[in-house]
Structure formats: structure tokens, C-alpha cells
Write a protein that holds these residues in place. Structure first.
Motif, PDB file in Angstrom:
ATOM      1  N   GLU D  56       0.818  -1.208   0.000  1.00 49.11           N
ATOM      2  CA  GLU D  56       0.000   0.000   0.000  1.00 49.11           C
ATOM      3  C   GLU D  56       0.855   1.263   0.000  1.00 49.11           C
ATOM      4  OE1 GLU D  56      -3.341  -0.170   2.662  1.00 49.11           O
ATOM      5  OE2 GLU D  56      -4.050  -2.018   1.726  1.00 49.11           O
ATOM      6  N   ALA D  57       1.957   1.214   0.706  1.00 49.90           N
ATOM      7  CA  ALA D  57       2.845   2.383   0.726  1.00 49.90           C
ATOM      8  C   ALA D  57       3.403   2.630  -0.679  1.00 49.90           C
ATOM      9  CB  ALA D  57       3.974   2.176   1.719  1.00 49.90           C
ATOM     10  N   LYS D  58       3.887   1.566  -1.284  1.00 44.18           N
ATOM     11  CA  LYS D  58       4.470   1.687  -2.610  1.00 44.18           C
ATOM     12  C   LYS D  58       3.440   2.234  -3.600  1.00 44.18           C
ATOM     13  CE  LYS D  58       8.399   0.477  -4.869  1.00 44.18           C
ATOM     14  NZ  LYS D  58       9.777   0.237  -4.419  1.00 44.18           N
ATOM     15  N   GLN D  59       2.232   1.777  -3.431  1.00 43.50           N
ATOM     16  CA  GLN D  59       1.165   2.222  -4.313  1.00 43.50           C
ATOM     17  C   GLN D  59       0.885   3.710  -4.147  1.00 43.50           C
ATOM     18  OE1 GLN D  59      -2.914   0.226  -4.246  1.00 43.50           O
ATOM     19  NE2 GLN D  59      -1.499  -1.351  -4.971  1.00 43.50           N
ATOM     20  N   ARG D  60       0.753   4.123  -2.907  1.00 43.53           N
ATOM     21  CA  ARG D  60       0.487   5.545  -2.657  1.00 43.53           C
ATOM     22  C   ARG D  60       1.619   6.410  -3.208  1.00 43.53           C
ATOM     23  NH1 ARG D  60      -1.138   3.698   2.205  1.00 43.53           N
ATOM     24  NH2 ARG D  60       0.734   4.457   3.237  1.00 43.53           N
ATOM     25  N   MET D  61       2.837   5.914  -3.051  1.00 44.69           N
ATOM     26  CA  MET D  61       3.966   6.676  -3.571  1.00 44.69           C
ATOM     27  C   MET D  61       3.886   6.791  -5.091  1.00 44.69           C
ATOM     28  SD  MET D  61       8.027   6.123  -2.939  1.00 44.69           S
ATOM     29  CE  MET D  61       9.002   5.937  -4.417  1.00 44.69           C
ATOM     30  N   ALA D  62       3.619   5.681  -5.740  1.00 42.02           N
ATOM     31  CA  ALA D  62       3.525   5.691  -7.202  1.00 42.02           C
ATOM     32  C   ALA D  62       2.456   6.658  -7.668  1.00 42.02           C
ATOM     33  CB  ALA D  62       3.235   4.276  -7.705  1.00 42.02           C
TER      34      ALA D  62
END
Lengths: 185, 185, 185, 185
Positions: D56-62
Motif C-alpha cells: 500500500e505504501a508503494k502504491q500511494r507513492m507511485a
DNA sequence: CATGAATGAGCATTCATTCAT
DNA sequence: CATGAATGAATGCTCATTCAT
């Protein structure tokens, strides 16, 4: 079918399949197709559910024994009837029978349950006492008789369950052994 | 006594008293007077502990049956010997016997255990086969015989456990019933 | 090899393979071929063992950097030497390098460790400061430089680990990128 | 806020603060203000929780990178945009960024996670490939480029985290180093 | 120094039961 | 009645560390 019955059926199936400790109330609810909370509307605790299954199974079995019971007949015929009926019931209701077996060996059985249940087979016991009195069967302590009979039937049914094709023969054979042992001089 | 044995004893005691599911490994360790982790040095899992108790009990029982077994005697005498010994063992080791009963009815029994154990009573089974061959006892399927015998003995022992004073009499009485049923023409 | 070293090696291998939390001291002792208690003769705690591995690895790496370091040469040559040596060391000691990476990202690193270690690479840092002073490389905060360098090298090594055949080329290519970025006007 | 989110937040906070192994699920539940069992309603295992945080973190960053991405611009401008955004995101979400760093170095990362995540930054990678094709940036293996970039950004962000006041300057400085290194002839 | 059985605090996970909707 | 999210005590099992030999 009403939810209570669905729960009872699902629980019996799962208990027999996986044992008491490996069957959670959530498993049962799911299998029965009801919500987790619903189980506790009908049964206050898991223990109560287990005891209820036992009591109702024993009752249904007793009822099927009573049907067609040859009241006036010779003791041998009465016993043969019981023998045949128990075996038939156990085989036609193998889940229930296996459940009863599991239950008897478990510490779940409360004194209350034991008493409530024992009365259901009293009419059979009466036949035996009568048979002893008039010499048709040998005189041994009634409790011992009861225990032997129980062990005997369990053994027979277990055998048939493993060898279904020999059902008829096995019932006859084991009854003969039983009767030869039990009969008066 | 070594810790392994202490654990085995404590576990047997508690399982019989409270059932498998109501006995935690912590309960056992405490009862045995060892640390919680110690149990898992000797038994990888709770299941393994349970299976081990069963195997060792069955083994000890088989050994006590073999002692003084009248190899050359008549089948009746051989069976009488087994009968008496099983009953004696069961009564002198009632916790172990009750455990075995609980265990047999539970889903704990693994195939491995079953096989390892069955071989222990083979010498008794051989006597029975011999007796059938030479007509001393009636010819019925050996598996059925086994099941009946098992049920019979369980019934007898359970009775005696509830009525200890009638031990001698009950053993004789139930063996007579058994023998009368089983003997050849 | 002495037991201390065996333990250090086994621990490094297992930590890299399975992570810190999935490697027990018992695992390490077994892998090292010593008794469970022996580990604690050399290292007071698991944490101390982990920190020791880190410190010693970093030290060995620093030593290999020093060998053949071209003290009087131009900054570019000094950096190229470091670059090549670090990459070589990391590839020839991939377990140790991976360990250092894991360790840096973990909360194990104590302030003590950090300080003890930082001094080991001070001679490299000095070269950089000198290079900045005389304009050979661009002037940016030394800590930022350090961080970038670290990230850069890690990236390069990780790439080569995945593509071992391109080792030579990759080292050249990444150094060029680095130098083009870093060099003074 | 819903309990799932509360758990996710609490877990991130504690993992970053104390590491994976020193944070128990009980710690997390308490910090999140829910019962111990609740965590397992939303995440089957501790591992699943950890992987979920990462994804989820990676997604939000992307997602934040995509916003305002100058599609038609020169490669340098695209990269500058990414650079700035990553740094901004990492600094505004330092806990999440630190978590991602810890996670990448741990053995928790499953192949599934890796794949699911890699696709999220594909649009950035495309820009780079395009830049190489038309000569705006030097031609080096894309994987190596990726690794370098990753290491570079991590280094930069780590520096800024330790020196928050130099944020603006550091972003510019490190990008210049990067760009000077990377740009075509 | 070396051993490995023993310890017991700690952990991830389960599950019977409750209760607001 | 029915639901199912939430609870939290309880459980099986692990593991860093100790210590008698």
C-alpha cells in the motif's frame, strides 16, 4: 429445514469428521449456512450443543427400537429384534452412531445427560430382566449384561461398517455368538 | 524418575480426568513439575505426546499378556488366560486403560500408530485362528471376532471398574458368556 | 578453524539466508557444529553476535580498500581504486556484503557500532574532502556525498550480483556515471 | 477511522521504531486500540500484515509520482519531477519510506509482492528508456540504471532525513550529480 | 573451555462468546 | 430472530539464555 436443525446436522457431520476439538463453532455455523451468532441463539454453549446432539440421537434410536417390538414374544425373539434394529439404525445413521461412540468416550457426558438417556432404553432392559427371571437367559448382574451388550453391539457395527457387504451374515453370526453365550441352560 | 516419564504420567492422569481438549500442555508441565518448554524436548507436539502414551500403554499391556501364556494348552485355556490377564491389567492400570479407550474413539489415532500397535497382539490372534481350524471354536470372520472380543472386554472392564468388589465373579461370568457363545459344536 | 570463527561463519550464512528473526541461536550452533551453550561463551547475547559480524566484516572490507591505495594519485584515480575494490570485495564476499546491507536497515545497529565503524573508512573520506578543496570534485555536503556513494555502490553491486557476467562492464559504466556527476568544472 | 487502517498505522509506526522482530502483534493491537484478535480478522498472519503495509505504501507513492508528471517534456525535466516528488513523498511520509527500506532488505518480501509492486513504477522506467533511445541520457543497462537510481534516491533521502533544514539544497545538489552523470554527450 | 538438558517468558494465533445493528 | 465484527482469555510452541556436569 429450520436453522436449529441445520446447525445440529452440520455439527454432527463435522464432529465425526474432525473431532470435537478440531471443530470450531465458526466452522459449524459456516457449514450450516448461518451466522456465527445464530448458533448461540439455539445453544447457550458449545457443550450444550454437543450434549443435545447426543440426547436427540439416542432418543431417535430408542424410538426406532420400539417400533415393531414383539412384546409378547420369547426373550430370544425380543433380543433378536433389538439386535437387528440397533445394527440397522447404526448403519443407516452411521454419523450419529459414530458420534455417540465418540461422545461416550469423552468427558463431555454430564450426569444429567447420562440419566436422561438411560431411561430411554429401559423397556429393553425390562425384557432382559424378565428373561432372567423365567430362566430363558442366564442370570448375571444386569449392569454387566448391559456393558457386555453394549460392547458387543459396538464391535459388530464397527465390523459391518468396515465390511458393508457382509451386513446380513455378520448380524446373524454375532447374534448367535451372543445368544449361545447368554441363553439359560 | 526422569522427566520424560514424569510428563507421560502427568499427561495420562490429566487427559483421563479432563479430556484431551481441556488439558493444556501448561497443565501437564505443571503437574509433572517441569518447565513448559521441557515437554517439547521430549515430544515435538501435543499430538505426539498423546500417541506416545497410547503406544507405550498398549505395549506394556501386550507384554503382560505374554507372560505365562500357556502355549500348548487348549484354546479355552489360552483364551481364559488372556481374558483374566487383560482384565487384571486394565484394573491395575485403570488410568492407562481408560486412556486407551478415549484414544481409540478420538481422531488422534494416526495410521502409523494403528499399525505399530496391531502387531503387538498378533500372538493372541494366532491362537484364535488355530482354535477355529481345529474346531474348538466356531468359525466366524476373524475381524468380527476381534471386534466382538474388544467390545466384550471393554464392557467387562467398565463394569468391574464401577463394581470393584465383584471383580472375580464378573470375570468368570463374562468369560462363560463369551466361551459359551464362541465354542465349537 | 576455532569455534568462534565457525560460529561467526555459520551465523552469517544463516542470517543472510533466513533473516535475523528466523535464525535461532540453536540453528547457528548446529550449523557451526558446536553445543548450544558454546555460542554464549564467545558472545554474551545474540545481539552482540550480530553486531560483531557487522564490525568485523566492515573492518575486513576497509583493510582490503587500503591495500594498494594510490595515496599520491589524482582524486579520480583514488576513487576509481575504491570503487573497484569495494565492488570486488562485495562480490567476493557476497554473504558478508548482503549481511551488512540487512544490518544497516535493521534496528540492531547501536550507536557504539556506528561510531566504531565509521572511523574505519575515514581515510577514504579524507581523500574526498581533499578532492573538493582543490576543485577536482564538486563541493557538496560531505554527508550527502557519503550517502550518495553508499547508495550508488549498493545499487551497482546488487546489479552485478544479478548479472555476474557483466561485472567488468558494469563497474566501469557505473563509475563513469558517478564520476561525471561528481567531478569539478 | 476504521480498525483496519488503525492497525496499519500502528504497525508501521512500531515496526519502524523497533524492528519487525521486536514488535509483537499484541504490541500492535494495543497501540491501535483494538483487541488482539481483531488484527487477525484483517490480516491472516503477521507476515501478511507486513506485506500489506509495503504494497500500500508503494502504491500511494507511485500515485503521487504520477500526479503532474510532465509527459511531453524533456527527459531531464521528467527525471527532475520524479526526483523531487520521490524526495517530497519520502520526507512527508518518512515512516512509510523507512518501512519500505527495512522491508526491502528483509526476507519478508515475497515474489508475489515484488511483482505486484514493480508494475507500479513502470511509467517512470518508460521515460528512461525513451531518453536513452533519443540520446538524452547515456546508454547503460536499464537494470543497472534502476539500481543506481534506487541507491541514489535512498542516499539522498537518508541525508535529508538527518539534515531536514537542507532539504531544498540537497535535492538540487544530488539531482545535479545524478544528471551530470547520466546525461548523454 | 565445552556441553546440552532445562528453563520460562514471550509469541502468533485461535475461538467461544457477546452485542450493536 | 439473525447477523458478523469484535473481543480477549487461553493455547501450543519457540527460543535466548543458564548452569550442573
Amino acid at each position: 429445514m429450520d436453522k436449529r436443525q441445520k446447525i445440529l446436522n452440520a455439527a454432527t457431520r463435522l464432529f465425526v469428521e474432525r473431532g470435537f476439538q478440531n471443530t470450531s463453532t465458526a466452522n459449524i455455523s459456516k457449514e450450516a449456512g448461518v451466522a456465527t451468532g445464530t448458533l448461540f441463539i439455539y445453544f447457550a454453549t458449545k457443550d450444550e450443543l454437543i450434549n443435545t446432539i447426543y440426547k436427540e440421537a439416542k432418543q431417535r434410536m430408542a424410538e426406532s427400537l420400539k417400533e415393531g417390538f414383539p412384546q409378547g414374544a420369547a426373550t430370544r425373539d425380543k433380543l433378536k429384534h433389538l439386535w437387528t434394529e440397533v445394527a440397522a439404525w447404526a448403519l443407516d445413521n452411521s454419523e450419529n452412531f459414530r458420534f455417540m461412540h465418540m461422545f461416550s468416550a469423552s468427558p463431555f457426558i454430564t450426569n444429567l445427560t447420562r440419566e436422561e438417556v438411560e431411561s430411554t432404553s429401559s423397556f429393553a432392559m425390562q425384557s432382559i430382566k424378565d428373561g432372567m427371571k423365567n430362566g430363558e437367559i442366564a442370570s448375571i448382574p444386569i449392569d454387566l449384561f448391559h456393558s457386555i451388550l453394549d460392547g458387543f453391539l459396538t464391535g459388530t457395527v464397527r465390523y459391518i461398517a468396515a465390511n458393508p457387504s457382509k451386513r446380513k451374515k455378520a448380524i446373524e453370526a454375532s447374534f448367535d455368538v451372543f445368544w449361545n453365550g447368554i441363553k439359560g441352560e
